[in-house]
Design a protein around this motif. Structure first.
Motif: not given
Length: 117
Positions: A27-53
């Motif tokens: 994740d690369q944070m672009l903008a975030q409101d520390p008070g509310s937690g609202d955020a805009t970010l870039l997310q990058r998956y490397q080849a073959g990456a997976a989330t937990a099952p």
């Protein structure tokens, strides 16, 4: 509080691991409101990456736009490609995910706010 005002610029924030159970997802944070937690970010998956099952749910609205590559929802058995968009309300089940070729996404997170605030 709100997100900081920013004019067009090249994002310069560091890339951080997306989570302890998601190797190869960044994740690369672009903008975030520390008070509310609202955020805009870039997310990058490397080849073959997976989330937990496990199936994913969270307490916030999440909007995701795939910018490059493709992402497979292993629960649905469907692959989504660049240009596709998702809007998930709090509590919506999704995933788990895997990206064979890798992908990049724009992610917007918004926590429900009390109408009186």
């Amino acid at each position: 509080m709100s997100k900081q005002e920013q004019e067009f610029h090249e994002p310069a924030g560091d890339w951080h691991p997306s989570g302890p159970k998601s190797s190869g997802i960044w994740d690369q944070m672009l903008a975030q409101d520390p008070g509310s937690g609202d955020a805009t970010l870039l997310q990058r998956y490397q080849a073959g990456a997976a989330t937990a099952p496990e199936t994913i749910t969270h307490e916030y609205w999440e909007e995701v736009m795939i910018l490059t590559g493709e992402l497979t929802d292993l629960g649905l058995g469907q692959t989504f490609t660049a240009g596709m968009y998702a809007c998930r309300p709090p509590g919506m089940k999704h995933g788990p995910y895997r990206s064979e070729p890798g992908c990049s996404m724009l992610v917007v997170i918004r926590y429900p706010h009390d109408a009186a605030s």
